[in-house]
Design an enzyme around this catalytic site. Structure first.
Site, PDB file in Angstrom:
ATOM      1  N   GLU A  94      -5.675  -4.900  10.280  1.00 42.74           N
ATOM      2  CA  GLU A  94      -4.651  -3.887  10.535  1.00 42.74           C
ATOM      3  C   GLU A  94      -4.977  -3.168  11.839  1.00 42.74           C
ATOM      4  O   GLU A  94      -5.765  -2.213  11.838  1.00 42.74           O
ATOM      5  CB  GLU A  94      -4.625  -2.875   9.390  1.00 42.74           C
ATOM      6  CG  GLU A  94      -4.316  -3.482   8.048  1.00 42.74           C
ATOM      7  CD  GLU A  94      -3.701  -2.467   7.107  1.00 42.74           C
ATOM      8  OE1 GLU A  94      -2.592  -2.711   6.645  1.00 42.74           O
ATOM      9  OE2 GLU A  94      -4.323  -1.412   6.876  1.00 42.74           O
ATOM     10  N   GLY A 122       2.202   2.192  10.786  1.00 45.16           N
ATOM     11  CA  GLY A 122       3.161   3.277  10.657  1.00 45.16           C
ATOM     12  C   GLY A 122       3.806   3.691  11.971  1.00 45.16           C
ATOM     13  O   GLY A 122       4.449   4.734  12.048  1.00 45.16           O
ATOM     14  N   LYS A 143       0.194   4.265  -0.330  1.00 42.40           N
ATOM     15  CA  LYS A 143      -0.427   5.470   0.241  1.00 42.40           C
ATOM     16  C   LYS A 143      -0.150   6.682  -0.677  1.00 42.40           C
ATOM     17  O   LYS A 143      -0.052   6.510  -1.883  1.00 42.40           O
ATOM     18  CB  LYS A 143       0.056   5.715   1.670  1.00 42.40           C
ATOM     19  CG  LYS A 143      -0.054   4.454   2.542  1.00 42.40           C
ATOM     20  CD  LYS A 143       0.090   4.755   3.998  1.00 42.40           C
ATOM     21  CE  LYS A 143       0.138   3.457   4.782  1.00 42.40           C
ATOM     22  NZ  LYS A 143      -0.006   3.655   6.206  1.00 42.40           N
ATOM     23  N   HIS A 180      -9.547   1.287   4.472  1.00 42.64           N
ATOM     24  CA  HIS A 180      -8.309   1.481   5.227  1.00 42.64           C
ATOM     25  C   HIS A 180      -8.599   2.429   6.400  1.00 42.64           C
ATOM     26  O   HIS A 180      -9.390   3.371   6.269  1.00 42.64           O
ATOM     27  CB  HIS A 180      -7.221   2.068   4.318  1.00 42.64           C
ATOM     28  CG  HIS A 180      -5.867   2.035   4.953  1.00 42.64           C
ATOM     29  ND1 HIS A 180      -5.472   2.960   5.889  1.00 42.64           N
ATOM     30  CD2 HIS A 180      -4.839   1.165   4.824  1.00 42.64           C
ATOM     31  CE1 HIS A 180      -4.239   2.662   6.291  1.00 42.64           C
ATOM     32  NE2 HIS A 180      -3.830   1.575   5.656  1.00 42.64           N
ATOM     33  N   SER A 231       3.192  -2.171  10.457  1.00 45.65           N
ATOM     34  CA  SER A 231       4.639  -2.232  10.723  1.00 45.65           C
ATOM     35  C   SER A 231       5.236  -3.602  10.439  1.00 45.65           C
ATOM     36  O   SER A 231       6.127  -4.072  11.152  1.00 45.65           O
ATOM     37  CB  SER A 231       4.940  -1.775  12.156  1.00 45.65           C
ATOM     38  OG  SER A 231       4.504  -0.441  12.340  1.00 45.65           O
ATOM     39  N   ASN A 236       0.873  -1.173   0.000  1.00 49.08           N
ATOM     40  CA  ASN A 236       0.000   0.000   0.000  1.00 49.08           C
ATOM     41  C   ASN A 236       0.911   1.223   0.000  1.00 49.08           C
ATOM     42  O   ASN A 236       1.479   1.569   1.024  1.00 49.08           O
ATOM     43  CB  ASN A 236      -0.887  -0.012   1.257  1.00 49.08           C
ATOM     44  CG  ASN A 236      -1.670   1.278   1.422  1.00 49.08           C
ATOM     45  OD1 ASN A 236      -1.780   2.073   0.490  1.00 49.08           O
ATOM     46  ND2 ASN A 236      -2.228   1.485   2.611  1.00 49.08           N
ATOM     47  N   GLU A 265      -7.016   4.812   7.599  1.00 47.22           N
ATOM     48  CA  GLU A 265      -6.768   6.240   7.332  1.00 47.22           C
ATOM     49  C   GLU A 265      -7.960   6.864   6.621  1.00 47.22           C
ATOM     50  O   GLU A 265      -8.281   8.035   6.824  1.00 47.22           O
ATOM     51  CB  GLU A 265      -5.468   6.395   6.515  1.00 47.22           C
ATOM     52  CG  GLU A 265      -4.245   6.108   7.385  1.00 47.22           C
ATOM     53  CD  GLU A 265      -3.026   5.619   6.637  1.00 47.22           C
ATOM     54  OE1 GLU A 265      -2.972   5.705   5.398  1.00 47.22           O
ATOM     55  OE2 GLU A 265      -2.102   5.122   7.319  1.00 47.22           O
TER      56      GLU A 265
HETATM   57  C1  PEP Z   1      -0.926   0.183   6.028  1.00 42.67           C
HETATM   58  O1  PEP Z   1      -1.157   1.377   6.129  1.00 42.67           O
HETATM   59  O2  PEP Z   1      -1.676  -0.534   5.333  1.00 42.67           O
HETATM   60  C2  PEP Z   1       0.234  -0.359   6.717  1.00 42.67           C
HETATM   61  C3  PEP Z   1       0.241  -1.615   7.036  1.00 42.67           C
HETATM   62  O3  PEP Z   1       1.246   0.530   7.005  1.00 42.67           O
HETATM   63  P1  PEP Z   1       2.665   0.213   7.691  1.00 42.67           P
HETATM   64  O4  PEP Z   1       3.169  -1.082   7.104  1.00 42.67           O
HETATM   65  O5  PEP Z   1       3.533   1.369   7.315  1.00 42.67           O
HETATM   66  O6  PEP Z   1       2.423   0.097   9.161  1.00 42.67           O
END
Ligand code: PEP
Length: 251
Positions: A168, A174, A11, A96, A214, A9, A98
């Protein structure tokens, strides 16, 4: 049989030129390795058509990070599922955290998006996950169940079978703070039970459930070794080819 999948992803990162270069690098790396999972990159809308033209769709899948909750018309700035599909993309991330948090996406809009994605032949990668307060007050199982019920349980069994889920935990996205492999496994098993209660064990067993938050090359092997963790949705670590391939090669 469910598939193992590693999906990036991106972003709101990379210019078009940087994104095309990164996609070419990942495509080239995959040509030279025998990946034991499906690999997908989800890019900004602006990159989709160009990326589609430089990758081999047989080794690298392409997806968008969102789509509109309307078919077409006077929705300035929106991008429809049909437009996404017309670029050559085959996947779309929906729900997602966000987008839920910053753009007010609700279960109602997500139901529309899921329906339009499926109607246009796109595979939704549907994200669910609790925030830190819900992890700490112990309501995380109910929260995640409600996100699945409210966003997806209107689907027929046939359509549900086309969905990829991504668990998630918002507190892990993040932040560098990964869920432990046991926390991920417990939640993924819970999610599979929730699906089995509605659609039966066969469909639950065939659903790919990815972990996101992460995830990196160093923790992917332990996470992916868990029986109900079928891969990862990768944010930060999908922006460098070597980091992303390190996760792909965890399988
Ligand atoms: C995400 O936003 O889908 C995600 C998993 O981000 P990160 O791997 O940076 O935590």
């Amino acid at each position: 049989m469910r598939k193992n999948i590693v999906a990036g992803n991106w972003k709101m990162n990379t210019t078009l030129q940087e994104g095309v270069k990164l996609a070419e690098e990942v495509n080239e790396a995959l040509k030279n390795t025998s990946a034991k999972c499906d690999v997908v990159i989800c890019t900004p809308f602006t990159h989709l058509a160009s990326v589609a033209s430089v990758i081999d769709a047989n080794i690298l899948g392409l997806g968008a990070e969102n789509c509109a909750d309307h078919v077409s018309g006077a929705y300035t700035g929106e991008v429809s599922a049909a437009m996404v599909a017309s670029t050559g993309a085959r996947y779309v991330i929906l729900g997602h955290s966000e987008r839920r948090q910053y753009y007010g996406e609700t279960a109602e809009t997500l139901r529309e998006k899921v329906a339009l994605a499926l109607a246009n032949g796109l595979t939704p990668i549907f994200c669910i996950g609790e925030v830190l307060a819900e992890r700490e007050n112990g309501t995380y199982n109910e929260v995640v169940k409600a996100q699945i019920v409210d966003g997806l349980f209107q689907l027929s069994a046939e359509d549900f079978g086309k969905i990829i889920l991504a668990y998630e935990p918002v507190w892990a996205i993040g932040t560098g703070k990964t869920a432990t492999a046991d926390q991920a496994q417990d939640m993924h098993a819970h999610i599979r039970n929730v699906i089995a209660d509605k659609y039966g064990k066969e469909i639950a067993d065939n659903t790919s459930i990815l972990y996101g938050g992460s995830c990196k090359a160093s923790n992917a092997p332990e996470l992916f070794s868990k029986p109900d963790v079928d891969g990862g949705l990768i944010g930060g670590a999908s922006l460098k080819c070597a980091d992303f391939m390190g996760i792909v090669n965890a399988f």
